[in-house]
Write an enzyme that holds these catalytic residues in place. Structure first.
Site, PDB file in Angstrom:
ATOM      1  N   HIS A 306       0.859  -1.193   0.000  1.00  0.00           N
ATOM      2  CA  HIS A 306       0.000   0.000   0.000  1.00  0.00           C
ATOM      3  C   HIS A 306       0.887   1.232   0.000  1.00  0.00           C
ATOM      4  CE1 HIS A 306      -3.133   2.852   1.119  1.00  0.00           C
ATOM      5  NE2 HIS A 306      -3.984   1.933   0.714  1.00  0.00           N
ATOM      6  N   ASP A 363      -8.000  -5.128  -0.289  1.00  0.00           N
ATOM      7  CA  ASP A 363      -8.467  -5.997  -1.378  1.00  0.00           C
ATOM      8  C   ASP A 363      -8.138  -7.459  -1.168  1.00  0.00           C
ATOM      9  OD1 ASP A 363      -7.539  -3.239  -3.292  1.00  0.00           O
ATOM     10  OD2 ASP A 363      -9.594  -3.965  -3.096  1.00  0.00           O
TER      11      ASP A 363
HETATM   12  C1  SDX Z   1      -6.089   0.178  -3.082  1.00  0.00           C
HETATM   13  O1  SDX Z   1      -4.233   4.656  -2.121  1.00  0.00           O
HETATM   14  C2  SDX Z   1      -5.195   4.044  -1.530  1.00  0.00           C
HETATM   15  O2  SDX Z   1      -5.611   4.418  -0.439  1.00  0.00           O
HETATM   16  C3  SDX Z   1      -5.780   2.858  -2.305  1.00  0.00           C
HETATM   17  C4  SDX Z   1      -6.834   2.043  -1.563  1.00  0.00           C
HETATM   18  C5  SDX Z   1      -8.106   2.833  -1.324  1.00  0.00           C
HETATM   19  O3  SDX Z   1      -8.843   2.494  -0.378  1.00  0.00           O
HETATM   20  O4  SDX Z   1      -8.404   3.729  -2.141  1.00  0.00           O
HETATM   21  O5  SDX Z   1      -6.324   1.602  -0.324  1.00  0.00           O
HETATM   22  C6  SDX Z   1      -7.242   0.822  -2.386  1.00  0.00           C
HETATM   23  O6  SDX Z   1      -5.791   0.520  -4.196  1.00  0.00           O
HETATM   24  C7  SDX Z   1      -5.265  -0.853  -2.332  1.00  0.00           C
HETATM   25  C8  SDX Z   1      -4.045  -1.383  -3.174  1.00  0.00           C
HETATM   26  C9  SDX Z   1      -4.553  -2.460  -4.127  1.00  0.00           C
HETATM   27  N1  SDX Z   1      -3.462  -2.842  -5.072  1.00  0.00           N
HETATM   28  C10 SDX Z   1      -2.854  -4.020  -4.990  1.00  0.00           C
HETATM   29  O7  SDX Z   1      -3.063  -4.869  -4.122  1.00  0.00           O
HETATM   30  C11 SDX Z   1      -1.853  -4.273  -6.124  1.00  0.00           C
HETATM   31  C12 SDX Z   1      -0.564  -4.843  -5.548  1.00  0.00           C
HETATM   32  N2  SDX Z   1       0.101  -3.796  -4.778  1.00  0.00           N
HETATM   33  C13 SDX Z   1       0.973  -2.962  -5.466  1.00  0.00           C
HETATM   34  O8  SDX Z   1       1.083  -2.945  -6.819  1.00  0.00           O
HETATM   35  C14 SDX Z   1       1.582  -1.793  -4.693  1.00  0.00           C
HETATM   36  O9  SDX Z   1       1.860  -2.233  -3.421  1.00  0.00           O
HETATM   37  C15 SDX Z   1       0.741  -0.526  -4.627  1.00  0.00           C
HETATM   38  C16 SDX Z   1       0.347  -0.086  -5.999  1.00  0.00           C
HETATM   39  C17 SDX Z   1      -0.485  -0.756  -3.815  1.00  0.00           C
HETATM   40  C18 SDX Z   1       1.590   0.540  -3.965  1.00  0.00           C
HETATM   41  O10 SDX Z   1       2.635   0.797  -4.807  1.00  0.00           O
HETATM   42  P1  SDX Z   1       3.785   1.878  -4.421  1.00  0.00           P
HETATM   43  O11 SDX Z   1       3.454   2.589  -3.164  1.00  0.00           O
HETATM   44  O12 SDX Z   1       4.044   2.711  -5.644  1.00  0.00           O
HETATM   45  O13 SDX Z   1       4.979   0.971  -4.061  1.00  0.00           O
HETATM   46  P2  SDX Z   1       5.997   0.429  -5.123  1.00  0.00           P
HETATM   47  O14 SDX Z   1       5.261  -0.129  -6.298  1.00  0.00           O
HETATM   48  O15 SDX Z   1       7.021   1.463  -5.356  1.00  0.00           O
HETATM   49  O16 SDX Z   1       6.605  -0.805  -4.310  1.00  0.00           O
HETATM   50  C19 SDX Z   1       7.675  -0.627  -3.414  1.00  0.00           C
HETATM   51  C20 SDX Z   1       8.455  -1.937  -3.507  1.00  0.00           C
HETATM   52  C21 SDX Z   1       8.853  -2.253  -4.941  1.00  0.00           C
HETATM   53  O17 SDX Z   1      10.028  -3.077  -4.857  1.00  0.00           O
HETATM   54  P3  SDX Z   1      11.511  -2.373  -4.942  1.00  0.00           P
HETATM   55  O18 SDX Z   1      11.472  -1.400  -6.111  1.00  0.00           O
HETATM   56  O19 SDX Z   1      11.696  -1.682  -3.618  1.00  0.00           O
HETATM   57  O20 SDX Z   1      12.452  -3.532  -5.151  1.00  0.00           O
HETATM   58  O21 SDX Z   1       7.604  -3.033  -3.098  1.00  0.00           O
HETATM   59  C22 SDX Z   1       7.397  -3.896  -4.195  1.00  0.00           C
HETATM   60  C23 SDX Z   1       7.736  -3.116  -5.454  1.00  0.00           C
HETATM   61  O22 SDX Z   1       8.170  -4.001  -6.494  1.00  0.00           O
HETATM   62  N3  SDX Z   1       5.980  -4.272  -4.171  1.00  0.00           N
HETATM   63  C24 SDX Z   1       5.524  -5.498  -4.389  1.00  0.00           C
HETATM   64  C25 SDX Z   1       4.143  -5.412  -4.203  1.00  0.00           C
HETATM   65  N4  SDX Z   1       3.811  -4.167  -3.890  1.00  0.00           N
HETATM   66  C26 SDX Z   1       4.952  -3.455  -3.880  1.00  0.00           C
HETATM   67  N5  SDX Z   1       6.163  -6.649  -4.731  1.00  0.00           N
HETATM   68  C27 SDX Z   1       5.373  -7.733  -4.870  1.00  0.00           C
HETATM   69  N6  SDX Z   1       4.018  -7.736  -4.698  1.00  0.00           N
HETATM   70  C28 SDX Z   1       3.384  -6.596  -4.362  1.00  0.00           C
HETATM   71  N7  SDX Z   1       2.069  -6.603  -4.200  1.00  0.00           N
END
Ligand code: SDX
Length: 427
Positions: A306, A363
């Site tokens: 998140h 989710d």
């Molecule tokens: C919602 O914003 C809100 O409030 C949203 C929400 C709402 O109520 O409106 O809460 C609802 O959208 C919840 C999130 C649902 N999405 C997912 O479950 C999709 C999977 N999660 C991600 O794609 C990710 O965690 C996000 C999009 C939710 C957040 O992304 P960020 O903050 O941009 O973080 P990032 O992508 O930069 O990740 C940081 C690191 C990265 O690795 P490094 O570059 O440090 O090596 O964490 C890794 C990412 O690759 N990472 C994951 C991951 N989520 C982040 N690796 C594997 N699986 C994951 N799910």
């Protein structure tokens, strides 16, 4: 004495005011940065940038706290109805009994949708994704209510708020009924909000439909948990579109489209499809955790991570508990619940997830409950939209009431320098 932030650029000192919110969050007010320094800031994804000051929802990502207008999500999910929470978000206070009865009556008496909207709906293919249908039909509502364009009048806006709250569930069920080849149902104004939605979804003209109170209560809780979440992607979209003075239906339609993305609200559908894939693959959760850790795989653990929560998403805790309760009460044994728990346990012990503070989000478990309620996977994000609607409305209303300026971010240009045009015949 208010704090000052100092920036030194090319040997010159600049000072900017620091503002502090009611929960002691601090921000550097850079409203005059470009005027004073000629510089702008750059913050891809707005990870460090506040877009506004808001009195609606407070999140503490480190502590895993979520409050709507100061009330904890735990209290509201246990003790309130979704319409009470909608009123709280939109108007700022929990309604008195009289206010609640009036609001509920207004919503109940606006649930019918103009029959000409059905003609638009009939044009969609049977396999149209319900989110595309919902976004289109909500945008089309502005055509049916031309007084929308006078978007500054308070009483006009209140009527549109009621229309959106009342008609979204009705419209949302149409896609499901069409996908089943069943006739759509008209709303039943004798039913409460959640029961009316369930009746429109699942009632058939050939037999009496009784709403299961367990199902209706579970839906009420899920809608409350999704109702607002400060400046997330879809809410920021609603605010940005509304900041141009676009009407409320167009603004909400844009929010629905933003929510559809798999990284945002579309994740609840992705989670179930991921869990089903793991089950079909023999339940090897470690294999999928390894894939999620391998950047070259392009795979993410949907429902994990998140932008704000670097602790457990408080909504995920509540939904996980509710999933156990609802499936037990309904006598549903869904093997993907066990897979979800195994996946969560394994990820929370894995350094990759622990170091990145990746926890289950809203989710991760919600789809398991939706499925137990009989809601199909491609309708999960529609359920998120129905829940999030009062939050989008509240944020849009706050932006308009505060007369915030049109949103127009700057950029750093990295394209080609000036060059002369070359005639086509010479290229
Ligand atoms: C919602 O914003 C809100 O409030 C949203 C929400 C709402 O109520 O409106 O809460 C609802 O959208 C919840 C999130 C649902 N999405 C997912 O479950 C999709 C999977 N999660 C991600 O794609 C990710 O965690 C996000 C999009 C939710 C957040 O992304 P960020 O903050 O941009 O973080 P990032 O992508 O930069 O990740 C940081 C690191 C990265 O690795 P490094 O570059 O440090 O090596 O964490 C890794 C990412 O690759 N990472 C994951 C991951 N989520 C982040 N690796 C594997 N699986 C994951 N799910």
């Amino acid at each position: 004495m208010s704090q000052i932030a100092e920036v030194t650029i090319d040997g010159q000192n600049y000072q900017f005011p620091v503002i502090e919110g009611s929960e002691r969050e601090k921000a550097i007010d850079i409203a005059k940065l470009r005027d004073q320094t000629g510089y702008i800031t750059l913050d891809s994804g707005f990870k460090n940038t506040g877009a506004t000051k808001s009195a609606i929802t407070f999140l503490d990502g480190e502590e895993g706290i979520l409050r709507y207008r100061g009330y904890s999500i735990e209290d509201l999910a246990e003790k309130a109805s979704f319409l009470e929470v909608a009123y709280l978000l939109i108007y700022g206070e929990l309604p008195t009994q009289e206010q609640y009865q009036q609001f509920e009556h207004e919503v109940r008496t606006h649930t019918l949708v103009n029959e000409d909207m059905r003609k638009i709906f009939e044009g969609f293919p049977v396999n149209a994704h319900p989110m595309g249908v919902l976004s289109s039909l909500v945008s089309a509502m502005s055509a049916f209510y031309p007084d929308t364009y006078d978007s500054t009048a308070e009483d006009v806006t209140d009527l549109h708020i009621i229309r959106l709250m009342a008609k979204l569930p009705t419209i949302a069920t149409w896609s499901y009924k069409k996908s089943k080849g069943h006739p759509v149902n008209y709303p039943n104004n004798n039913l409460d909000y959640c029961s009316n939605f369930l009746s429109m979804m699942f009632a058939l003209p050939v037999e009496k439909y009784e709403v299961d109170p367990v199902v209706s209560a579970a839906l009420n809780k899920l809608l409350i948990l999704h109702a607002d979440h400060e400046q997330n992607c879809s809410t920021s979209t609603v605010r940005l579109v509304g900041s141009s003075q676009a009407n409320i239906y167009s603004s909400i339609s844009a929010g629905i489209s933003a929510l559809w993305g798999p990284l945002h609200g579309g994740a609840n559908q992705e989670v179930i499809e991921m869990l089903e894939a793991i089950k079909a693959d023999g339940g090897d959760t470690q294999k999928y955790i390894n894939m999620a850790k391998d950047k070259s795989s392009g795979f993410r653990l949907f429902g994990f991570g998140h932008r704000v929560y670097k602790n457990f998403d408080p909504r995920a805790r509540i939904i996980k508990k509710a999933a156990n309760e609802v499936l037990t009460k309904l006598g549903v044994n869904d093997p993907v619940l066990e897979i979800a728990k195994q996946l969560e346990a394994a990820a929370l012990e894995d350094e990759y997830f622990v170091s990145r503070k990746l926890y289950p989000n809203v989710d991760f478990y919600s789809g398991i409950i939706y499925r137990a309620l009989g809601i199909p996977t491609n309708m999960f994000t529609v359920m998120f939209a129905i829940g999030r609607l009062p939050g989008w409305i509240a944020q849009w209303k706050e932006m308009r009431t505060n007369k915030e300026p049109i949103g127009r971010p700057r950029q750093v240009y990295v394209g080609p320098a000036q060059r002369d045009f070359v005639a086509l015949e010479s290229r």
